[in-house]
Write a protein that holds these residues in place. Structure first.
Motif, PDB file in Angstrom:
ATOM      1  N   GLY A 177       0.771  -1.153  -0.580  1.00 12.12           N
ATOM      2  CA  GLY A 177       0.027  -0.371  -0.156  1.00 12.12           C
ATOM      3  C   GLY A 177       1.390   1.109   0.079  1.00 12.12           C
ATOM      4  N   ILE A 178       2.008   0.917  -0.703  1.00  8.54           N
ATOM      5  CA  ILE A 178       2.779   2.542  -1.537  1.00  8.54           C
ATOM      6  C   ILE A 178       2.619   2.977  -2.456  1.00  8.54           C
ATOM      7  CG2 ILE A 178       3.665   1.821   1.364  1.00  8.54           C
ATOM      8  CD1 ILE A 178       6.310   0.852   0.139  1.00  8.54           C
ATOM      9  N   LYS A 179       3.897   3.984  -3.078  1.00  9.44           N
ATOM     10  CA  LYS A 179       4.414   4.227  -3.729  1.00  9.44           C
ATOM     11  C   LYS A 179       5.419   5.047  -3.978  1.00  9.44           C
ATOM     12  CE  LYS A 179       0.875   6.926  -5.364  1.00  9.44           C
ATOM     13  NZ  LYS A 179      -0.398   7.574  -6.014  1.00  9.44           N
ATOM     14  N   VAL A 180       5.716   5.542  -5.181  1.00  9.70           N
ATOM     15  CA  VAL A 180       6.849   6.724  -5.050  1.00  9.70           C
ATOM     16  C   VAL A 180       6.533   7.525  -5.928  1.00  9.70           C
ATOM     17  CG1 VAL A 180       9.562   7.041  -5.871  1.00  9.70           C
ATOM     18  CG2 VAL A 180       8.893   4.551  -4.495  1.00  9.70           C
ATOM     19  N   VAL A 181       6.288   8.762  -5.058  1.00 14.21           N
ATOM     20  CA  VAL A 181       6.373  10.017  -5.950  1.00 14.21           C
ATOM     21  C   VAL A 181       7.340  11.126  -5.792  1.00 14.21           C
ATOM     22  CG1 VAL A 181       3.728   9.459  -5.936  1.00 14.21           C
ATOM     23  CG2 VAL A 181       5.080  11.019  -4.632  1.00 14.21           C
ATOM     24  N   LYS A 182       7.291  12.251  -6.646  1.00 12.02           N
ATOM     25  CA  LYS A 182       8.343  13.015  -6.484  1.00 12.02           C
ATOM     26  C   LYS A 182       7.649  13.955  -5.327  1.00 12.02           C
ATOM     27  CE  LYS A 182       9.658  14.166 -11.516  1.00 12.02           C
ATOM     28  NZ  LYS A 182       9.456  15.152 -12.265  1.00 12.02           N
ATOM     29  N   THR A 183       9.019  14.462  -4.735  1.00  9.69           N
ATOM     30  CA  THR A 183       8.572  15.237  -3.123  1.00  9.69           C
ATOM     31  C   THR A 183       7.139  16.589  -3.227  1.00  9.69           C
ATOM     32  OG1 THR A 183       9.871  16.945  -3.813  1.00  9.69           O
ATOM     33  CG2 THR A 183      10.633  14.806  -2.714  1.00  9.69           C
ATOM     34  N   ASP A 184       7.117  16.573  -4.595  1.00 14.39           N
ATOM     35  CA  ASP A 184       6.067  17.799  -5.399  1.00 14.39           C
ATOM     36  C   ASP A 184       4.094  17.065  -5.191  1.00 14.39           C
ATOM     37  OD1 ASP A 184       5.688  16.153  -7.106  1.00 14.39           O
ATOM     38  OD2 ASP A 184       6.451  18.263  -8.431  1.00 14.39           O
ATOM     39  N   GLY A 185       4.539  15.573  -4.936  1.00 16.32           N
ATOM     40  CA  GLY A 185       3.139  14.594  -5.257  1.00 16.32           C
ATOM     41  C   GLY A 185       2.881  13.895  -6.795  1.00 16.32           C
ATOM     42  N   SER A 186       3.891  14.851  -7.732  1.00 15.24           N
ATOM     43  CA  SER A 186       3.288  14.191  -8.808  1.00 15.24           C
ATOM     44  C   SER A 186       4.586  12.754  -9.418  1.00 15.24           C
ATOM     45  CB  SER A 186       3.895  15.324 -10.232  1.00 15.24           C
ATOM     46  OG  SER A 186       5.120  15.450  -9.685  1.00 15.24           O
ATOM     47  N   PRO A 187       3.351  12.077 -10.383  1.00 12.44           N
ATOM     48  CA  PRO A 187       4.393  10.858 -10.595  1.00 12.44           C
ATOM     49  C   PRO A 187       5.978  10.645 -11.308  1.00 12.44           C
ATOM     50  CG  PRO A 187       2.271  11.450 -11.885  1.00 12.44           C
ATOM     51  CD  PRO A 187       2.325  12.931 -11.174  1.00 12.44           C
ATOM     52  N   ILE A 188       6.803  10.125 -10.883  1.00 16.66           N
ATOM     53  CA  ILE A 188       7.887  10.035 -11.498  1.00 16.66           C
ATOM     54  C   ILE A 188       8.270   9.617 -12.884  1.00 16.66           C
ATOM     55  CG2 ILE A 188       8.775   9.724  -8.388  1.00 16.66           C
ATOM     56  CD1 ILE A 188       9.554   6.826  -9.558  1.00 16.66           C
ATOM     57  N   THR A 189       9.213  10.341 -13.201  1.00 18.00           N
ATOM     58  CA  THR A 189       9.027  10.128 -14.904  1.00 18.00           C
ATOM     59  C   THR A 189      10.308   9.050 -15.089  1.00 18.00           C
ATOM     60  OG1 THR A 189      11.344  11.813 -14.716  1.00 18.00           O
ATOM     61  CG2 THR A 189       9.155  12.652 -15.589  1.00 18.00           C
ATOM     62  N   VAL A 190      10.335   8.612 -16.164  1.00 15.84           N
ATOM     63  CA  VAL A 190      11.534   7.611 -16.360  1.00 15.84           C
ATOM     64  C   VAL A 190      13.441   8.402 -15.913  1.00 15.84           C
ATOM     65  CG1 VAL A 190      13.112   6.637 -18.078  1.00 15.84           C
ATOM     66  CG2 VAL A 190      10.561   6.397 -18.281  1.00 15.84           C
ATOM     67  N   GLY A 191      13.970   9.013 -15.909  1.00 18.52           N
ATOM     68  CA  GLY A 191      14.721   9.330 -15.577  1.00 18.52           C
ATOM     69  C   GLY A 191      15.000   9.663 -14.262  1.00 18.52           C
ATOM     70  N   THR A 192      13.307  10.559 -13.065  1.00 20.11           N
ATOM     71  CA  THR A 192      13.754   9.968 -11.977  1.00 20.11           C
ATOM     72  C   THR A 192      14.027   8.919 -11.106  1.00 20.11           C
ATOM     73  OG1 THR A 192      12.681  11.946 -11.643  1.00 20.11           O
ATOM     74  CG2 THR A 192      12.196  11.132 -10.348  1.00 20.11           C
ATOM     75  N   ALA A 193      13.214   7.409 -12.051  1.00 18.29           N
ATOM     76  CA  ALA A 193      13.251   6.747 -11.408  1.00 18.29           C
ATOM     77  C   ALA A 193      14.891   6.011 -12.238  1.00 18.29           C
ATOM     78  CB  ALA A 193      12.432   5.978 -12.655  1.00 18.29           C
TER      79      ALA A 193
END
Length: 103
Positions: A42-58
């Protein structure tokens, strides 16, 4: 014979690293920021602003995973998350990500 088996073992190890890399980058960036185990927990990874992460961020986050394991031979970067106010490991700080609970 030994050189051949050594190069085969190296190629096999590299193949596993490529598979792990592809798995994490794909699930983090393309599948709602969740690996299969993240979904079960029940967890997920997001950017610190709450937006989904991109391939580059991953990719940057995965590189952070590798750095966590390399330094001192112990996963100090993961342990760091237990003492961090935002519960971010080094890989999260490097990539600008955070793990959040899903609803």
């Amino acid at each position: 014979m030994q050189a051949s088996s050594s190069s085969t073992a190296s190629a096999e190890k590299a193949g596993w690293w490529v598979r792990f890399f592809a798995y994490f980058v794909d699930f983090w960036s393309q599948r709602d920021g969740q690996t299969i185990m993240n979904k079960a927990m029940g967890i997920k990874v997001v950017k610190t602003d709450g937006s989904p992460i991109t391939v580059g961020t991953a990719v940057v986050r995965y590189i952070g995973y590798i750095l966590n394991d390399i330094i001192f031979g112990i996963p100090i970067g993961f342990i760091w998350a237990a003492f961090d106010g935002n519960k971010q490991g080094w890989h999260d700080k490097i990539a600008g990500t955070i793990v959040v609970k899903t609803s």
